[in-house]
Design a protein around this motif. Structure first.
Motif, short mmCIF file in Angstrom:
data_model
loop_
_atom_site.label_atom_id
_atom_site.label_comp_id
_atom_site.label_asym_id
_atom_site.label_seq_id
_atom_site.Cartn_x
_atom_site.Cartn_y
_atom_site.Cartn_z
N GLN A 56 -6.87 75.63 -55.46
CA GLN A 56 -5.56 75.12 -55.60
C GLN A 56 -5.70 75.09 -54.01
O GLN A 56 -4.77 74.06 -53.26
CB GLN A 56 -5.48 77.26 -55.24
N LEU A 60 -4.22 71.43 -53.20
CA LEU A 60 -2.95 71.47 -52.22
C LEU A 60 -3.16 71.03 -50.53
O LEU A 60 -2.46 69.91 -50.21
CB LEU A 60 -2.45 73.19 -51.70
N LEU A 69 1.32 65.83 -44.23
CA LEU A 69 1.14 67.36 -43.69
C LEU A 69 -0.37 67.34 -43.30
O LEU A 69 -1.48 66.77 -44.28
CB LEU A 69 1.52 68.00 -44.13
N ASP A 70 -1.01 67.95 -42.24
CA ASP A 70 -2.26 67.78 -41.21
C ASP A 70 -2.97 68.60 -43.05
O ASP A 70 -2.30 70.07 -42.52
CB ASP A 70 -2.34 68.88 -40.27
N PRO A 71 -4.01 68.29 -43.18
CA PRO A 71 -4.73 68.97 -44.08
C PRO A 71 -5.06 69.97 -44.08
O PRO A 71 -5.10 71.61 -44.84
CB PRO A 71 -5.63 67.96 -45.36
N GLU A 72 -5.60 70.35 -43.12
CA GLU A 72 -6.35 72.09 -42.32
C GLU A 72 -5.13 72.61 -41.89
O GLU A 72 -6.13 73.80 -42.50
CB GLU A 72 -6.90 71.02 -41.03
N PHE A 73 -4.10 72.38 -41.48
CA PHE A 73 -3.52 73.08 -41.73
C PHE A 73 -3.03 74.18 -43.24
O PHE A 73 -2.27 74.99 -43.35
CB PHE A 73 -2.21 72.12 -40.62
N ALA A 74 -2.70 72.80 -44.11
CA ALA A 74 -2.20 73.00 -45.27
C ALA A 74 -3.60 74.34 -46.00
O ALA A 74 -2.26 75.94 -46.46
CB ALA A 74 -2.40 72.46 -45.95
N LYS A 76 -4.98 76.38 -43.90
CA LYS A 76 -5.16 77.96 -43.12
C LYS A 76 -3.77 78.30 -43.69
O LYS A 76 -4.68 79.63 -43.81
CB LYS A 76 -4.63 77.12 -41.97
N VAL A 77 -3.30 78.19 -43.83
CA VAL A 77 -1.59 78.63 -44.11
C VAL A 77 -1.91 79.40 -45.50
O VAL A 77 -1.96 79.94 -46.05
CB VAL A 77 -0.73 78.17 -44.75
N ILE A 78 -2.45 78.18 -46.65
CA ILE A 78 -2.98 79.26 -48.20
C ILE A 78 -3.80 80.15 -48.28
O ILE A 78 -3.91 81.12 -49.15
CB ILE A 78 -2.75 77.95 -48.99
N PHE A 80 -4.53 82.12 -45.49
CA PHE A 80 -3.52 83.58 -45.47
C PHE A 80 -3.44 84.05 -46.18
O PHE A 80 -3.37 85.15 -46.51
CB PHE A 80 -3.09 82.30 -44.24
N ILE A 81 -2.34 82.99 -47.23
CA ILE A 81 -1.30 83.89 -47.85
C ILE A 81 -2.43 84.18 -49.05
O ILE A 81 -2.45 85.68 -49.82
CB ILE A 81 -0.86 82.39 -48.43
N GLU A 84 -4.02 87.90 -48.33
CA GLU A 84 -3.09 88.54 -48.94
C GLU A 84 -3.02 89.39 -49.94
O GLU A 84 -2.97 90.32 -50.27
CB GLU A 84 -2.32 88.08 -47.90
N VAL B 23 3.98 73.18 -49.58
CA VAL B 23 3.54 72.46 -48.62
C VAL B 23 4.62 71.39 -48.51
O VAL B 23 4.69 70.60 -47.64
CB VAL B 23 2.10 71.89 -49.67
N ALA B 27 5.64 70.41 -44.90
CA ALA B 27 5.14 69.01 -44.45
C ALA B 27 6.45 68.65 -44.45
O ALA B 27 6.77 67.81 -42.93
CB ALA B 27 5.19 68.21 -45.48
N PHE B 73 4.93 90.67 -43.36
CA PHE B 73 4.03 89.51 -44.55
C PHE B 73 4.59 88.62 -43.76
O PHE B 73 4.20 87.67 -43.43
CB PHE B 73 3.61 90.01 -45.50
N PHE B 80 2.11 83.23 -37.56
CA PHE B 80 1.36 81.72 -37.74
C PHE B 80 1.69 79.43 -37.47
O PHE B 80 1.04 79.36 -36.74
CB PHE B 80 0.44 82.59 -38.85
N ASN B 103 -1.58 62.01 -40.14
CA ASN B 103 -0.94 62.86 -40.57
C ASN B 103 -0.22 63.59 -39.29
O ASN B 103 -0.81 63.75 -38.09
CB ASN B 103 -2.44 63.86 -40.59
N VAL B 104 0.03 64.81 -39.44
CA VAL B 104 1.15 65.61 -38.36
C VAL B 104 0.86 67.50 -38.66
O VAL B 104 0.85 67.71 -40.27
CB VAL B 104 2.90 65.45 -39.14
N SER B 107 -4.44 71.17 -36.34
CA SER B 107 -5.77 71.73 -35.76
C SER B 107 -6.80 70.71 -36.07
O SER B 107 -7.94 70.83 -37.32
CB SER B 107 -6.00 72.68 -36.27
#
Lengths: 108, 108
Positions: A56, A60, A69-74, A76-78, A80-81, A84, B23, B27, B73, B80, B103-104, B107
């Motif tokens: 996954q 993503l 979109l910054d893949p590092e950020f994506a 981190k979000v996924i 986190f989800i 949970e 995602v 973005a 949640f 975040f 990339n936007v 981090s």
């Protein structure tokens, strides 16, 4: 000068629309993972599936790159989800009701 | 017995679709907050706006409740994301380019 605060207000209105969509997507996602959790508990499958999760994240990150979109950020979000969701699956397996007064998805 | 793994595969396929949408929403959201960051820097507005952020959280918790997603949640996810955005606005204000190789959003 009034044009610029208007630009900020316009941007915020779009952000609010996207955030509402985001919340509804997350709500739908948790409805599905709730079913997955129940299925896994019934089948004695482990709550987490590291191979599936790695796949996954990989997928993503690729989608994030394609949409700038910054893949590092994506990631981190996924992550986190997903963390949970696994916590939630553990609760289902252990017979702890994760659903209280109609809410799904987590840490209360 | 084959019906049940199929149910899991079906659920995962839906999760993958929702995650792709997630995602792409993120973005798009970061494209807009990038513009907001530039606007704020130009107008000498602070990168963070606690009153606006509190209002966003309040509104999204209400939307979460309405769609049966745990509001705690929802708040954690949105907080975040907002933290990342403010970090990004600070970089814009300080003249650090947050955009590298197209990339936007964060981090790197």
């Amino acid at each position: 000068m009034t044009a610029v605060p208007q630009a900020l207000a316009d941007a915020r209105s779009s952000i609010d629309n996207l955030d509402a969509a985001l919340v509804h997507l997350l709500a739908e996602r948790f409805k599905i993972t709730q079913r997955v959790g129940e299925l896994k508990a019934r089948l004695d499958l482990p709550p987490a599936d590291p191979a599936r999760e790695a796949e996954q994240v990989r997928r993503l990150r690729t989608l994030a790159e394609a949409s700038q979109l910054d893949p590092e950020f994506a990631e981190k979000v996924i992550t986190f989800i997903m963390t949970e969701v696994v916590r939630h699956h553990v609760q289902i397996r252990d017979g702890v009701s994760p659903v209280e007064d109609g809410n799904v998805g987590g840490s209360r």
